[in-house]
Design an enzyme around this catalytic site. Structure first.
Site, mmCIF file in Angstrom:
data_model
loop_
_atom_site.group_PDB
_atom_site.id
_atom_site.type_symbol
_atom_site.label_atom_id
_atom_site.label_comp_id
_atom_site.label_asym_id
_atom_site.label_seq_id
_atom_site.Cartn_x
_atom_site.Cartn_y
_atom_site.Cartn_z
ATOM 1 N N LYS A 1 62.600 35.437 9.410
ATOM 2 C CA LYS A 1 62.540 34.367 9.971
ATOM 3 C C LYS A 1 61.775 34.399 11.316
ATOM 4 C CE LYS A 1 65.984 34.644 13.268
ATOM 5 N NZ LYS A 1 66.472 34.317 14.308
ATOM 6 N N THR B 1 65.087 28.948 14.349
ATOM 7 C CA THR B 1 64.194 29.551 15.167
ATOM 8 C C THR B 1 62.462 29.314 15.287
ATOM 9 O OG1 THR B 1 65.475 31.336 14.337
ATOM 10 C CG2 THR B 1 63.275 32.274 15.470
#
Length: 365
Positions: free
Chosen positions: A219, A276
């Site tokens: 991520k 994120t």
């Protein structure tokens, strides 16, 4: 559970306050501080800082002025820069939990120091949990492999990873958050729930350590890609496409490494990726945004006190993908931009020039 009585002090002798499960958090960066603040609401908690001046400042001001400026820390949290005070805090017959709030680069040495600490103080049942997200750039190891090697002299110590969509500042401000504790030991999972679950915090359990760690590493890399698109002003359609196809990359690699595919639809996969890749507090997305605007990577990194794990992990993730025969074009584009001299425009153009393909494998029917 009855909260411990306020202390707000530097621990002088490391003796634990009365109570059941005792918690020590190693590392007084933003995330370590936030987790220690969270834990101190439910269990006697000691936060260890490498620098004595940092520990003294934390105790005096009840604020981490470097990493979480303006956020008040609970009076229930104690601080120290004496590593042996951690051992004394954990000593006794009751179970204890060590949370490692250090980046991947510091995990190996920290685990070795913890092993030496446990040998000196020989506390009772002690579990070790890490929170870092990434891959060792030199060995390609995931955090659980690093920790297992460093703690191999203590096979009775249960180990696990705590992960999920969480910005440290919001956690320290006691805003709602949901996290996942992944471990093969159900007792460890229960103890982490005891230490952290309650009020605004929900803790979910998993035994898929590989899946949780692959999601945490990927991520960050994918958030850089989304930041590049945002920095170039490519719009929300492009961001949505990158998140969706990035999730497909994450899942392909994770499954190839032995993870369960459903893990990537949960908090530590899709949840952490969305946070994120879109949140303004994301340091990895911020790196991508500045790259998209034409800034130089070294200058971007020099301007932030925080670690952008996606930069450190990108090449290692790419190597893992090649080792397992997994196609990861977004990761390849990020590596080309970070390390191979490609411009942001060239990296995006390379992705857009790929041949069309089916989104999912064709059905046999």
């Amino acid at each position: 559970m009855t909260p411990v009585q306020p202390t707000g002090r530097v621990a002088q002798d490391g003796s634990p306050p009365p109570g059941g499960l005792r918690v020590a958090v190693i590392g007084a960066g933003s995330w370590g501080t936030a987790l220690a603040a969270m834990s101190s609401r439910f269990c006697p908690t000691l936060l260890w800082a490498r620098d004595p001046a940092t520990a003294a400042s934390l105790a005096e001001h009840r604020e981490n002025r470097r990493y979480l400026a303006g956020v008040s820390l609970p009076d229930t949290l104690a601080y120290t820069a004496d590593f042996d005070a951690v051992g004394r805090h954990l000593a006794g017959p009751a179970p204890a939990l060590i949370i490692l709030g250090v980046p991947v680069a510091g995990l190996r040495d920290t685990c070795a120091n913890v092993a030496a600490l446990l040998s000196r103080h020989a506390p009772g049942r002690t579990d070790v949990v890490w929170t870092c997200k990434g891959v060792d750039p030199n060995t390609g190891e995931l955090p659980h492999q690093i920790a297992a090697a460093a703690l191999d002299a203590y096979p009775d110590i249960a180990q696990g990873v705590l992960s999920g969509p969480s910005f440290a500042r919001e956690v320290a401000q006691w805003l709602p958050v949901a996290l996942t504790i992944a471990s093969r030991d159900p007792g460890l999972r229960e103890r982490v729930v005891t230490a952290l679950h309650g009020e605004n915090v929900r803790i979910y359990a998993s035994d898929d350590i590989v899946g949780v760690e692959v999601g945490g590493a990927l991520k960050n890399v994918l958030a850089i890609a989304c930041g590049v698109a945002d920095g170039q002003g490519l719009g929300t359609n492009a961001r949505a496409a990158l998140i969706t196809r990035g999730l497909a990359e994450m899942t392909r690699l994770g499954v190839a490494m032995g993870a369960r595919p459903d893990t990537f639809a949960g908090l530590t996969g899709l949840g952490d990726l969305v946070l994120t890749a879109t949140g303004d507090l994301s340091r990895n997305r911020r790196v991508g945004v500045e790259l998209g605007k034409g800034q130089v990577l070294a200058d971007i990194l020099a301007q932030s006190p925080h670690v952008a794990e996606g930069v450190r992990a990108a090449r290692a993730v790419q190597s893992l993908a090649r080792r397992h025969g997994v196609d990861m074009p977004i990761t390849d584009a990020v590596c080309a931009l970070l390390f191979e001299g490609a411009t942001a425009r060239e990296a995006v153009a390379c992705l857009l020039a790929r041949e069309p393909r089916q989104e999912t494998p064709a059905s046999d029917s």
